[in-house]
Design an enzyme around this catalytic site. Structure first.
Site, mmCIF file in Angstrom:
data_model
loop_
_atom_site.group_PDB
_atom_site.id
_atom_site.type_symbol
_atom_site.label_atom_id
_atom_site.label_comp_id
_atom_site.label_asym_id
_atom_site.label_seq_id
_atom_site.Cartn_x
_atom_site.Cartn_y
_atom_site.Cartn_z
ATOM 1 N N PRO A 23 -2.019 5.694 -10.979
ATOM 2 C CG PRO A 23 -3.132 3.889 -10.020
ATOM 3 C CD PRO A 23 -3.090 4.744 -11.243
ATOM 4 C CB ALA A 57 -1.245 2.531 -3.200
ATOM 5 C CD GLN A 99 -4.409 2.887 -6.310
ATOM 6 O OE1 GLN A 99 -3.243 2.931 -5.940
ATOM 7 N NE2 GLN A 99 -4.789 2.235 -7.400
ATOM 8 C CG HIS A 166 -4.813 -0.527 -5.398
ATOM 9 N ND1 HIS A 166 -4.871 -1.354 -6.502
ATOM 10 C CD2 HIS A 166 -3.487 -0.268 -5.206
ATOM 11 C CE1 HIS A 166 -3.638 -1.577 -6.945
ATOM 12 N NE2 HIS A 166 -2.799 -0.933 -6.177
ATOM 13 C CB ALA A 168 -5.439 -3.730 -9.555
ATOM 14 C CE1 TYR A 171 0.701 -4.333 -2.905
ATOM 15 C CE2 TYR A 171 -0.219 -3.377 -4.905
ATOM 16 C CZ TYR A 171 0.880 -3.683 -4.111
ATOM 17 O OH TYR A 171 2.140 -3.357 -4.526
#
Ligand code: FMN
Length: 369
Positions: A23, A57, A99, A166, A168, A171
């Site tokens: 992504p 994203a 994503q 998402h 990771a 965020y």
């Protein structure tokens, strides 16, 4: 030995190879946050080569937006844009994974009037000029979960083959799991278990949405960063406990976001065991793991599979070479020059000019004509 050029998920979805476009935000959407023509071309070119493409994203709500010109899926009006995105990826035979993203306290300031920057708690990120986020009220947290699930329903309607949550790269989802950004004392914080509540509710909600609005072949993945630098911060022990909970659920993959696929702990320099080995000890073959981080050529890809990864996400190398997989198949070195033939949107190209460390990995940028 694992076949590089074929993969089948447990739900029967087949990929033409094990390579996945990582992504990557392109900073190149239209002003109204729909997909630009340049982005459409960027995705189309990569869908011809890679087995699966995970999109940039994508903001699930107005307040989720973290970057300038970030594509959005905040309501029905974005369906045509999202349909174009899914179609561009799928045309060449790749599976299209959207994503889903909320930036939380990592949102850039000044993206739109009356911006509301929120997080689990009112704690700034440890970076220069970080905004002071507003802590979400308990009922608002449920609303954010609903925003994610509404976005997922739109993704199904738009024709995607799956979504990736998402969780990771610091965020919002990670902010709920992190003891640095989550100091809550309601059901969403206070202990390791309670810090898992938000991500696990999202996962459970996504599985319900799939049961109701899609088929079992709709892929649901979860991306996570196994550790944080901060103190307090997410430790590998926290993540392994979280992964134990994830694998009890009917998820299709876990995506480990690492700078190098074979990297060991960033918190404990005396611990040399690769993170992937620790994760594999817990998960065995119960769920596929996507690896990422400097998988730039065929030898590294084979090495990553030997470490136990099932699928290989390729970031920078896929930006340089849209035909990365074809070159590996033909036993040629992937192209490392980033130029016209990389088919990158202009704003992304300009950002890469300032990206640290890419020359050390052999990438070089040639100005467009
Ligand atoms: C330009 C750029 C944009 C990125 N945007 C995202 C993103 O939107 N979502 C995400 O999860 N990771 C994002 N990443 C991280 C990549 O997915 C990947 O983890 C990272 O680049 C390491 O892989 P590589 O060494 O193959 O580049 C981005 C990376 C780059 C270079």
């Amino acid at each position: 030995m694992k076949d590089l050029f074929y993969y089948e998920f447990k739900n029967g979805v087949k990929l033409k190879n094990r390579f996945v476009v990582a992504p990557m935000t392109t900073y190149s959407g239209n002003k109204d946050l729909t997909l630009s023509d340049e982005e459409e071309m960027y995705y189309r070119k990569r869908g011809e080569s890679f087995g699966m493409v995970i999109t940039a994203a994508t903001a699930i709500s107005k307040h989720a937006q973290a970057f300038q010109n970030q594509i959005s899926i905040k309501d029905e009006t974005y369906l045509p844009s999202m349909k174009r995105l899914a179609k561009a990826i799928k045309e060449g035979g790749a599976k299209a994974i959207l994503q889903l993203h909320h930036g939380g306290r990592m949102n850039a300031k000044g993206l739109y009037p009356n911006q509301d920057i929120v997080s689990a708690s009112s704690i700034k990120a440890l970076r220069d000029h970080a905004p002071n986020p507003r802590a979400l009220k308990t009922e608002e947290v449920y609303q954010v979960i609903d925003d994610f699930l509404q976005a997922m329903k739109l993704a199904i309607k738009a024709g995607f083959d799956g979504i990736e949550l998402h969780g990771a790269n610091t965020y919002l989802i990670q902010q709920f799991f992190s003891p640095h950004s989550n100091r809550r004392n309601d059901e969403f914080g206070g202990s390791l278990e309670k810090r898992m509540t938000f991500p696990l509710m999202l996962i459970d909600g996504a599985i319900k949405v799939r049961n109701q609005y899609a088929n079992r072949d709709f892929i649901i993945g979860y991306r996570l960063s196994p550790e944080e630098y901060e103190t307090p911060g997410i430790t590998i022990e926290d993540t392994l406990s979280f992964i134990e909970k994830i694998i009890e659920r009917d998820l299709d993959y876990i995506h480990l976001s690492l700078g190098k696929y074979h990297q060991s702990s960033i918190r404990d320099k005396n611990d040399n065991e690769p993170i992937i080995s620790k994760v594999k000890t817990i998960v065995g073959n119960q769920i596929p793991i996507i690896g990422v981080g400097q998988i730039d050529d065929c030898d590294q890809a084979i090495d990553a599979l030997e470490y136990g990864y099932d699928l290989l996400a390729v970031g920078m190398a896929s930006l340089a070479d849209p035909q990365f997989v074809g070159h590996i198949k033909d036993k040629q070195k992937p192209k490392k020059t980033i130029d016209d033939q990389s088919f990158l949107p202009q704003s992304l190209f300009e950002r890469l000019d300032r990206w640290k460390g890419i020359e050390d990995r052999g990438f070089n940028l040639i100005e467009k004509k």
